[in-house]
Structure formats: C-alpha cells, structure tokens
Design an enzyme around this catalytic site. Structure first.
Site, short mmCIF file in Angstrom:
data_model
loop_
_atom_site.label_atom_id
_atom_site.label_comp_id
_atom_site.label_asym_id
_atom_site.label_seq_id
_atom_site.Cartn_x
_atom_site.Cartn_y
_atom_site.Cartn_z
N PHE A 108 0.82 -1.22 0.00
CA PHE A 108 0.00 0.00 0.00
C PHE A 108 0.85 1.26 0.00
O PHE A 108 0.37 2.33 -0.36
CB PHE A 108 -0.96 0.00 1.21
CG PHE A 108 -0.37 0.54 2.47
CD1 PHE A 108 0.39 -0.25 3.31
CD2 PHE A 108 -0.55 1.87 2.82
CE1 PHE A 108 0.94 0.26 4.48
CE2 PHE A 108 0.00 2.40 3.99
CZ PHE A 108 0.75 1.59 4.82
N LYS A 109 2.11 1.16 0.39
CA LYS A 109 2.94 2.35 0.46
C LYS A 109 3.10 3.03 -0.91
O LYS A 109 3.38 4.21 -0.98
CB LYS A 109 4.30 2.01 1.07
CG LYS A 109 4.16 1.63 2.55
CD LYS A 109 5.47 1.46 3.25
CE LYS A 109 5.30 1.33 4.74
NZ LYS A 109 4.71 0.03 5.16
#
Ligand SMILES: *Cc1c(COP(=O)(O)O)cnc(C)c1O
Length: 460
Positions: A108-109
């Site tokens: 998700f980063k």
C-alpha cells in the site's frame, strides 16, 4: 491551506514547504491548520473513480500548486498501478477486502509514495532545488520510496537496510533498480541501527543543509494526505457506512482513516490491528502508552513499538493543545511510558493485538473458505475484523485494509496454506544484477559514502 506543527513552534507553512520539511523543525509533526468539511461534496463524489476522487479531495489541502498541474501529477502517479481503478474491493462473506497493493512494489505504500515522488519532482523543479533523500527501511518502505523517485534528476535517494534482515525478495526489489540516482546501503546492523544513523545524520543541522537532506518516512504529511483518498473511496461504496480494520505499525495508515472520518466521510469505526507489538492495543485498553520489547513476527512491517504517527492522533485527542502534547511526549521520552489518565473513548477507534497462531489461522481459513490468499499483515487485520467487529450492533460494512500482495511474503503464506504465492513483477527480478554498497554500522561511513556518491555524479 496552511500547515502547523503538533508541538506549536511552527505555523503558516505552505503545502510545498510542509512537503520538503518532513519532520517539523520543532520535532513535531505537521498537520493542516483546519480539517475541511466535505459533507456538502459527498453526493457528487459518490460515483467518482479513484483518480477523480483524488483530484477532487487532494486540492482541498494544496493551494500552492495550480489545480491543472496537480490533476496531472495525480493522474500520472496512479497510471503506474496495475488495476483499472487503482484499488480493488473483494467480497468475502460479510467482509470486504480493500486491496491497496496493485502498485509497482505491491504494497500500500505505493499509493502515497508514487504521489510523493511526483510532488517532489514538481516542487523541486519549480524552485530550482535538489534533494537528497536518506531513509532506513525494514522492508516495504525502501522499495516503494525508490520506485517513487527513480530516474528523477533533482533527487538522489539513499536507502539503508539491515544486512540479512530484509527478505530476499525485498532486497531484490530495492537493489535491482539500476537508475543512477538510487543508492542502496546494506548496513552491518539491525533496523534500529539504520534508524539511529538516520536520526543522527538528520540531527546534524549543518550536514543536513549542506547536502540538502530530505526524508520520505511516514511522518511526511503528503503520505498521510494521499492515503485519505482510499478511505473516502471505500466508505462511499458502502451503503451503511464503513468500519475499517487497519493492520498497523507506525499508525500512518490508520491516521489517514481518522482524518477521513473527521472530514465527514461515512466511517463508523476504526479498528487498529496490531501483531505481538501491541503498544497501541495496550494504549486503547488502558490509556497508558508504554514502550515494550520489539518482537519479530510474521508481519515485519508492523514490528514497531513506538508508532511515529501516533503523535498526530494524540494532538487531536488533546484538542490541539500543543502544551499538553509536549508534556506527554516529554514524559514518554523520559520514562518510556505516559498516560492520558484513563482509557480513551473507544466509540470511534479501538485496537486489538493478534498473535502468530491467529495470523496463520486467518490465512488458512480464508484460503480454504474462499480460495483467497491474504498476506500476513492483512491476515492480522482479517482476524481482528472477524472476531472483534462481526457482531457489533450498528449495521456497517466491515472493510479490511489489505496492505501487501501475498507474494511479497511467500514463507509465511506457505506455512499457513501449503503453497507459495507468486507475482510476475517479483519473478521478473530474479537473476537481475543487484546494486548495493555494504557499509559498517558507522555514522561517518554513511556520511562519507553519501558525499562521495554526490560528488561523482554530474549535476544538472
Ligand atoms: C508499512 C506497512 C504496514 C504498517 O503501516 P503503518 O502506516 O506504518 O501503520 C502494514 N502492512 C504493510 C504490508 C506495510 O508495508
């Protein structure tokens, strides 16, 4: 929109200044001076795509980049994602999984760091400045940060990682990038050593300004901002409002959800899911924030005892009273523990710790029941959601935030399900040349390496 520090000594910053400052110069964290109320916009926003929603929401926090340029930067950031609408929603019998791992490094980063890279490029270009990013990673942040800025001419990025303590796949994701502005440092030491070196280098104000050092860790406000979008997006797709369960380490991701709720998105509850590193679960149960020992778990990106973004939440808990916040943080720094006096109200936010056995069981169960494979971080969230949100009285849609693709953590998934997940992006890295510099665990060695690398490159 202007930005101020939680510690009260910095105010009136433009967005671009906040972006470049990272950690505030009074050592606080930057927050917007006001939180926009988006309730009047909700009806119009309901059917927007992810990119359209980002283009409607993000400009409410950025008034020093012209809207057309900003729209373009946002569209470019998410063009690198491998899914039609950037993020995806999967239904698993009463629980929705919000997949945030379709970006270039499969965690998700990427959602935040792809945008951060474009914003840096734009702002540095406008100002005729350059930036040298120094970061430390225990795994996912390094590769996502590198992917966000690779090839940019105004930025060099230096990422330190602990030798032998990031997974082979994570190491390949960082070190096989062959752009000249990417420098991976394999440090003889632990992740804490890497982080301490980073903090010490940043504390040297003269070195920091001479070499224009910047940071990309999760305290950067722009990262939080980018993450608000998917909470808004998912909440607008639930009929009864959403209860999010967020696998949590540094509290950056769930803090974005908290802001989304305060802006007026239909969010009923936030469940902070931790692994055995349960400082947050203990805080929500007792009101005392007390450092514990760091445990190694199956979800390494959450093996954190002191959650750097928690300060932002405390600031709002203290009703934006910097004096109370500073007193709390000083007590915590001095004693390794501080208390808000009594357990906090858990109506909106609560927390639960999930152990190794429960994490493996969640991966096994979801694979058997639905043929769906969770990564170990998401499995922590799934277990928490199944067991702690299922029977809440208010009818809300339960959404588990999926933070990584399971193929990033093949050993844990294999242990739980009996088979190793793969992903073409990761398969393609195998056999590529790895570019890395081994360095001893020594501040001067890191500083010297950085200076040599910057000197040996032609500068624009
Ligand atoms: C970084 C990370 C987390 C933790 O997110 P925070 O914002 O630090 O709470 C959870 N899962 C994965 C896969 C991560 O990479």
């Amino acid at each position: 929109m202007k930005y101020k520090s939680t510690r009260g000594q910095v105010a009136g910053l433009s967005f671009s200044d906040a972006l470049l400052m990272g950690l505030a110069s009074d050592e606080g964290l930057l927050v917007p001076e006001t939180i926009p109320d988006i309730r009047p916009d909700l009806d119009r926003w309901r059917d927007l795509t992810f990119v359209e929603l980002a283009q409607a929401l993000i400009p409410k926090f950025i008034d020093d980049i012209d809207p057309t340029t900003l729209h373009g930067l946002i569209a470019d950031s998410y063009a690198t994602f491998n899914h039609d609408d950037v993020v995806a929603l999967q239904q698993l019998d009463g629980i929705t999984v919000l997949e945030l791992f379709h970006g270039p490094t499969l965690a998700f980063k990427d959602v935040a760091l792809q945008l951060l890279g474009k914003l840096f490029e734009h702002v540095l270009g406008e100002r005729g400045q350059r930036l040298n990013i120094l970061g430390a990673t225990s795994g996912d942040t390094g590769s996502a940060a590198i992917d966000g800025v690779r090839g940019q001419k105004n930025i060099d990025i230096f990422i330190m990682y602990p030798k032998g303590r990031v997974s082979p796949l994570q190491e390949m994701q960082m070190t096989t990038v062959d752009d000249d502005n990417v420098h991976c440092i394999e440090l003889e030491g632990s992740f804490d050593d890497c982080q301490n070196i980073m903090k010490t280098v940043f504390a040297d104000a003269q070195y920091k300004s001479t070499y224009q050092l910047g940071a990309v860790n999760s305290v950067n406000w722009a990262r939080v901002l980018a993450q608000i979008v998917y909470y808004g997006y998912a909440s607008l797709r639930s009929s009864a409002g959403a209860a999010f369960c967020v696998p949590t380490g540094n509290f950056g991701n769930v803090f974005a959800a908290y802001l989304a709720q305060r802006m007026g998105f239909p969010i009923a509850h936030l469940l902070v899911a931790t692994n055995d590193n349960d400082i947050l679960a203990r805080f929500f149960a007792t009101g005392t924030y007390a450092r514990g020992e760091v445990h190694q778990t199956l979800s390494p990106a959450m093996d954190i005892q002191v959650a750097s973004n928690f300060e932002r939440f405390l600031y709002y808990h203290f009703e934006q009273d910097s004096d109370r916040l500073v007193a709390f943080m000083q007590e915590f720094a001095a004693n390794g523990a501080a208390s808000i006096g009594a357990p906090p109200d858990t109506q909106l936010m609560s927390s639960v710790a999930v152990n190794r056995e429960q994490t493996l069981a969640a991966m096994h169960e979801v694979n058997t029941q639905f043929g769906y494979v969770l990564d170990p971080h998401t499995a922590v969230g799934y277990h928490a959601a199944r067991n702690h949100l299922d029977h809440r009285e208010t009818p809300t849609d339960i959404v588990v935030v999926a933070t990584a693709h399971p193929a990033k953590f093949p050993e844990a998934v294999e242990e739980a399900t009996g088979s190793e997940p793969t992903h073409p992006t990761l398969e393609a890295l195998k056999g590529l040349t790895m570019h890395r510099q081994a360095l001893p665990c020594d501040i001067d060695a890191v500083k010297t390496y950085l200076v040599e690398q910057l000197r040996s490159e032609p500068r624009a």
